[in-house]
Design a protein around this motif. Structure first.
Motif, mmCIF file in Angstrom:
data_model
loop_
_atom_site.group_PDB
_atom_site.id
_atom_site.type_symbol
_atom_site.label_atom_id
_atom_site.label_comp_id
_atom_site.label_asym_id
_atom_site.label_seq_id
_atom_site.Cartn_x
_atom_site.Cartn_y
_atom_site.Cartn_z
ATOM 1 N N ASN A 90 0.749 -1.114 0.152
ATOM 2 C CA ASN A 90 0.029 -0.005 -0.147
ATOM 3 C C ASN A 90 0.665 1.214 -0.119
ATOM 4 O O ASN A 90 0.488 2.364 -0.279
ATOM 5 N N LEU A 91 2.323 1.178 0.349
ATOM 6 C CA LEU A 91 3.002 2.257 0.315
ATOM 7 C C LEU A 91 3.605 2.383 -1.358
ATOM 8 O O LEU A 91 3.809 1.428 -2.025
ATOM 9 N N LEU A 99 11.596 3.422 3.943
ATOM 10 C CA LEU A 99 11.485 2.586 5.268
ATOM 11 C C LEU A 99 12.658 1.447 5.395
ATOM 12 O O LEU A 99 12.888 1.180 6.536
ATOM 13 N N TYR A 102 14.844 2.998 7.680
ATOM 14 C CA TYR A 102 14.428 3.549 8.562
ATOM 15 C C TYR A 102 14.950 4.110 9.890
ATOM 16 O O TYR A 102 14.809 5.158 10.332
ATOM 17 N N ARG A 109 20.093 8.046 4.192
ATOM 18 C CA ARG A 109 18.861 7.831 3.341
ATOM 19 C C ARG A 109 19.045 8.116 2.036
ATOM 20 O O ARG A 109 18.757 7.482 0.975
ATOM 21 N N ASP B 166 7.933 10.009 8.653
ATOM 22 C CA ASP B 166 8.483 8.688 9.077
ATOM 23 C C ASP B 166 7.519 7.775 9.810
ATOM 24 O O ASP B 166 7.405 6.604 9.450
ATOM 25 N N ARG B 169 4.976 6.565 7.831
ATOM 26 C CA ARG B 169 5.096 5.663 7.007
ATOM 27 C C ARG B 169 5.392 4.046 7.823
ATOM 28 O O ARG B 169 4.836 3.044 7.363
ATOM 29 N N ALA B 170 5.779 4.325 8.819
ATOM 30 C CA ALA B 170 6.091 3.181 9.899
ATOM 31 C C ALA B 170 4.697 2.527 10.116
ATOM 32 O O ALA B 170 4.707 1.416 10.106
ATOM 33 N N ARG B 172 1.916 2.897 8.630
ATOM 34 C CA ARG B 172 1.364 2.194 7.395
ATOM 35 C C ARG B 172 1.782 0.848 7.002
ATOM 36 O O ARG B 172 1.122 -0.150 6.634
#
Lengths: 233, 290
Positions: A90-91, A99, A102, A109, B166, B169-170, B172
């Protein structure tokens, strides 16, 4: 780089790994072969900290990592690209990759993203797309790319060829070999025996939670008894 | 024939109420989308937040809108702690257990509130409680206008947190693939509790916006949580903008229903729409087919 000794692990009353010894050195692809249920995925999950070992030791870059959290193992540079890719469907592709890093700072990054996109130009074209809309091969590239974002020194690839067309399988495995040439250690878990052995320097055959055979890839391929018994060839 | 300016005013009223409904529903939807749990305690947490606003006003003379900076962190921390150290351990890994835990929690909180605050319906009075603002032909009470605008801002902030940070996002990622999330270094228990904290905090915002034009009682959460559930299903489970538009729609329908059918039948329109959506578009207005 990775030294596994007498490793035991399992779920509830079931012991899956019953004393596994395994080594992976910097710059080599090591194949881990074995039938379904032999314990390959359990071994990976134990290495990456998703599952606690019951006994034995895991040393990574000289330090014991058995029993550490997944987060701590990742921080030390052991990155597990799970079976079935497990991308965040879904991302977007970009969000998936970010991520992967992360736990890294913003500058790292960005640098890692550039490096990974240079390796996978196809992903660069699809950065804004939901990851779930990628083809199977692209999803595998994304899963590996996400793993590389974490700056691994050992990459554990769990069944990267699963469900992919033969041509894509070759690409993925060659990519693993290329990463090893660049200095990474790669533990390649595969059902695709012949192709895995073609890119691996050494291989282990896991059977019922134990290492049933080990040696240089070429020797395993040449051994008729092994071919028949364990490799299904 | 009803005067059009009354219809316009009623629709605006509904929009304002609907925006608050949307905010409450978004908290519920977020928790559902990430944790896959139906949080029955959501209404009780809203009720506690309303009491928070009430007592801050009664005891300390704090304006309800200025209570927000006090209440927001408190609600966030309480939500975090509640999930991490009560709901998650008590529920274990099973979704059904979590459902029962939140239901139990709702009962406990509500009854504690009954003991502590009694069943009286309480309202507060502020200098602007009865101020009216003219919007074109319609008059809208100032607290309603603040509720409308405040809810819109809060919704945008919530969206930005979920989509652009962030943390979002994490959250989700955890919602979709727990194990893979752990493999990229996300502390999943922390992310779950944070999602719950955000849900609770959005109720606190709703409470600050509501109280100047609303009331608080130990049961006040019921109506909200029922409507919020309706909105979440109506908009499409887990769909952010679905819940938002669903909230506005429900607010307007309720208000216009009240105008034309009388207060007691006002909510009939909500459920008529709800049933129609379930019949003809079971994934909700903006939900994706399963």
């Amino acid at each position: 780089m990775l030294e596994v000794r007498e490793l035991r692990a399992g779920y509830g009353p079931v012991e899956i790994l019953r004393g596994v010894d395994l080594d992976v050195a910097k710059g080599e692809v090591v194949a881990l072969l074995g039938a379904n249920g032999a314990g390959k995925t359990t071994l990976n999950r134990t290495l990456s900290g998703l599952l606690r070992p019951r006994a034995g030791s895991i040393r990574f870059a000289g330090e014991p990592i058995g029993g550490l959290s997944a987060e701590a193992v990742l921080a030390r540079g052991l990155v597990h690209v799970p079976e079935g890719r497990r991308i965040f469907a879904n991302l977007t592709v970009r969000e998936n990759l970010l991520l992967g890093a992360y736990r890294r700072g913003r500058a790292r990054r960005r640098a890692n993203l550039e490096r990974v996109l240079a390796l996978f130009p196809r992903l660069a074209e699809r950065l804004g797309q939901p990851a779930g809309t990628l083809s199977g091969g692209e999803q595998q590239m994304l899963a590996i790319g996400r793993g590389l974002m974490a700056e691994p020194s050992l990459l554990v690839l769990d069944e990267p060829s699963l469900g992919l067309a033969p041509m894509i399988v070759r690409q993925v495995l060659e990519l693993a070999a290329g990463l090893a040439r660049d200095g990474l250690a790669v533990l390649l878990v595969e059902q695709n025996v012949v192709q895995a052995l073609a890119v691996a320097r050494r291989a282990y055959v896991l059977e019922q939670g134990r290492i049933a055979a080990a040696g240089p890839a070429a020797e395993l391929l040449a051994d008729d008894r092994l071919r028949r018994l364990y490799l299904g060839l | 024939m009803v005067d059009p300016s009354i219809v316009a005013a009623s629709a605006l009223h509904g929009l304002a109420t609907g925006a608050v409904y949307a905010l409450v529903a978004l908290g519920l939807s977020l928790v559902y989308g990430v944790l896959h749990i139906v949080n029955f305690a959501h209404g009780s947490l809203l009720m506690l937040a309303l009491y928070g606003v009430y007592f801050l006003h009664e005891r300390l003379g704090l304006d309800p809108y200025l209570a927000l900076p006090v209440l927001l962190p408190v609600a966030g921390l309480a939500g975090y702690a509640l999930h991490r150290w009560v709901i998650a351990p008590a529920g274990g890994a099973r979704d059904e257990n979590v459902l029962l835990v939140t239901l139990g929690l709702a009962l406990v909180l509500e009854n504690l509130a009954l003991v502590a605050f009694r069943s009286d319906t309480r309202t507060i009075e502020t200098a602007y409680s009865f101020s009216m603002v003219a919007l074109g032909p319609a008059l809208l009470p100032l607290p309603k206008l603040v509720a409308l605008l405040g809810s819109l801002v809060a919704t945008l902030v919530l969206w930005a947190i979920v989509q652009k940070t962030d943390l979002g996002r994490a959250i989700r990622a955890v919602a979709r693939e727990r194990e893979a999330a752990r493999l990229v270094g996300i502390d999943t228990r922390h992310a779950f509790a944070l999602a719950f904290a955000i849900g609770t905090a959005s109720s606190a915002v709703a409470a600050c916006l509501l109280l100047p034009s609303y009331y608080v009682s130990p049961q006040v959460g019921h109506g909200f949580v029922l409507i919020a559930f309706t909105i979440v299903v109506l908009g499409g489970m887990g769909s952010f903008w679905g819940a938002f538009w669903g909230g506005l729609l429900i607010g307007v329908v309720e208000s216009l229903g009240g105008l034309f059918l009388g207060e007691s039948l006002g909510q009939i329109g909500i459920f008529a729409i709800f049933i129609a959506v379930l019949l003809f578009r079971p994934t909700g207005l903006l939900g994706r087919p399963l």
